[in-house]
Scaffold this motif. Structure first.
Motif, short mmCIF file in Angstrom:
data_model
loop_
_atom_site.label_atom_id
_atom_site.label_comp_id
_atom_site.label_asym_id
_atom_site.label_seq_id
_atom_site.Cartn_x
_atom_site.Cartn_y
_atom_site.Cartn_z
N ASP A 1 47.35 22.28 43.53
CA ASP A 1 46.59 22.58 42.39
C ASP A 1 45.05 23.04 42.86
O ASP A 1 44.21 22.66 42.05
CB ASP A 1 46.71 21.94 41.35
N GLY B 1 44.93 27.67 41.32
CA GLY B 1 46.12 26.80 41.49
C GLY B 1 47.01 26.75 42.49
O GLY B 1 48.21 26.75 42.27
N GLN C 1 46.71 33.45 43.74
CA GLN C 1 47.73 32.57 43.28
C GLN C 1 48.90 32.93 44.54
O GLN C 1 48.96 33.91 45.20
CB GLN C 1 48.28 32.98 42.05
N CYS D 1 51.20 37.77 33.97
CA CYS D 1 51.40 37.95 35.24
C CYS D 1 50.36 38.82 35.73
O CYS D 1 49.98 40.08 35.62
CB CYS D 1 52.84 38.59 35.46
N ARG E 1 51.62 33.79 30.94
CA ARG E 1 51.22 32.94 32.13
C ARG E 1 52.44 32.90 32.55
O ARG E 1 53.58 32.28 32.08
CB ARG E 1 50.49 31.77 31.78
N ASP F 1 54.47 30.74 35.83
CA ASP F 1 54.43 29.46 36.64
C ASP F 1 55.45 29.69 37.81
O ASP F 1 56.32 30.40 37.83
CB ASP F 1 54.62 28.24 36.08
N ARG G 1 58.28 28.90 40.29
CA ARG G 1 59.82 28.35 39.77
C ARG G 1 60.49 27.94 41.13
O ARG G 1 60.34 28.86 42.37
CB ARG G 1 60.44 29.52 39.35
N ARG H 1 57.06 33.35 41.66
CA ARG H 1 56.21 33.46 40.43
C ARG H 1 56.46 34.63 39.85
O ARG H 1 55.83 35.47 39.80
CB ARG H 1 54.68 33.34 40.54
#
Length: 334
Positions: free
Chosen positions: A13, A30, A243, A296, A312, A314, A316, A325
């Protein structure tokens, strides 16, 4: 590759921002990173995706107006964020080393290459003798060994040369020699083939692969080139707009990319086997990292977007060490 239950490097993170007059830039937002002993991790993405800032953060080399605002960075179980400046300096160069993108600007033009290698050895090599003359002789012998290790002929004489007296490929080798002087456990190579011609690029990459095999060292290879990643890396991490959007074993990601951005990168690579076929570039621009949308981050450029992407997204876990993502993965449509 040697994979163990305990990672050499574990980042969780991680968030690094830059405070500017225009607003807060979320350069790394993150990010999780895992590197195992003996492994080579490839990190790819467009310029501005956060690759270099992520690993500058690991080295704690981000300076104002940049700062790490969240996340943990663990190396061999030690919390790097909790270390003092002095203790962190002891780890840099000795346990973790980083080569920068441009060797000409990274090397000090006012010092000979020998002086720059010796500087690292004097700072970190605890095996050097205590006596002044014995220490100097041992350090010089190690400096010669390092230049020979990276394939520089007449190493003893070349210690007296300045960076401008070498070619681009030779300077890159010297920077690698400096990074490897204390036999680090992890080498972070940030675009090690920047501004080199194709032949020299191959030589530098083969050199890193050879030294990695000989020393049992872990490598993080930051690059734009998926072809390089496919040949040299065990795993690949794809970054976009600060990200991680996909991660997994290199062969699996190259053969079956799960995120539309990864597919776009692969489709934009020229292939000799597809003569006459046009390259398919990714349309549009990377979003403004100051004013990021609550959806996204690839949404505006994605040809596969749906209404559900306006939220949002996350990462997977998809099994077989694959992560991505993309909302469409839960629908079996990605």
């Amino acid at each position: 590759m040697t994979t163990t239950a305990t990672p050499l490097l574990q980042v969780q993170d991680l968030r690094t921002v830059f405070e500017t007059r225009a607003g807060r830039v979320f350069a790394v937002d993150g990010v999780d990173v895992t590197v195992h002993p003996g492994e080579c991790l490839g990190v790819v993405g467009e310029s501005g995706s956060g690759k270099s800032v992520t690993f500058s953060s690991v080295m704690r080399l981000v300076r104002a107006p940049g700062r790490i605002v969240n996340g943990s960075i663990s190396f061999e179980g030690r919390d790097l964020r909790g270390l003092s400046v002095h203790d962190m300096r002891r780890i840099r160069g000795r346990d973790i080393a980083m080569t920068m993108q441009d060797a000409l600007t990274a090397l000090n033009p006012a010092l000979t290459v020998g002086e720059q290698i010796l500087e690292v050895l004097y700072a970190h090599d605890e095996t050097l003798p205590k006596g002044r003359l014995a220490r100097q002789r041992a350090a010089r012998a190690k400096a010669v060994d390092m230049l020979e290790l990276v394939g520089i002929a007449s190493a003893g004489d070349r210690l007296k040369y300045y960076p401008h007296e070498f070619s681009g490929g030779m300077r890159q080798r010297i920077m690698i020699a400096i990074a490897l002087a204390c036999r680090p456990k992890l080498l972070i190579a940030d675009e090690p083939t920047t501004a080199l011609d194709v032949t020299i690029q191959a030589q530098v990459l083969e050199l890193i692969a050879d030294i990695r095999a000989r020393l049992g060292m872990s490598v993080v290879l930051i690059t734009h080139d998926l072809g390089v990643v496919s040949e040299y890396c065990d795993r690949v991490m794809v970054m976009y707009a600060g990200q991680v959007v996909e991660e997994g074993p290199t062969a699996s990601v190259i053969r079956e990319p799960l995120h539309p951005y990864t597919r776009g990168l692969l489709q934009s690579i020229p292939r000799l086997s597809l003569r006459g076929q046009k390259i398919s570039p990714i349309e549009g621009q990377v979003p403004d990292l100051i004013d990021l949308p609550p959806q996204c981050r690839f949404y505006s450029r994605c040809g596969e977007r749906i209404d559900a992407c306006r939220q949002r997204i996350d990462m997977r876990d998809l099994g077989e060490q694959r992560r991505a993502r993309c909302i469409r993965l839960s629908e079996g449509k990605a």
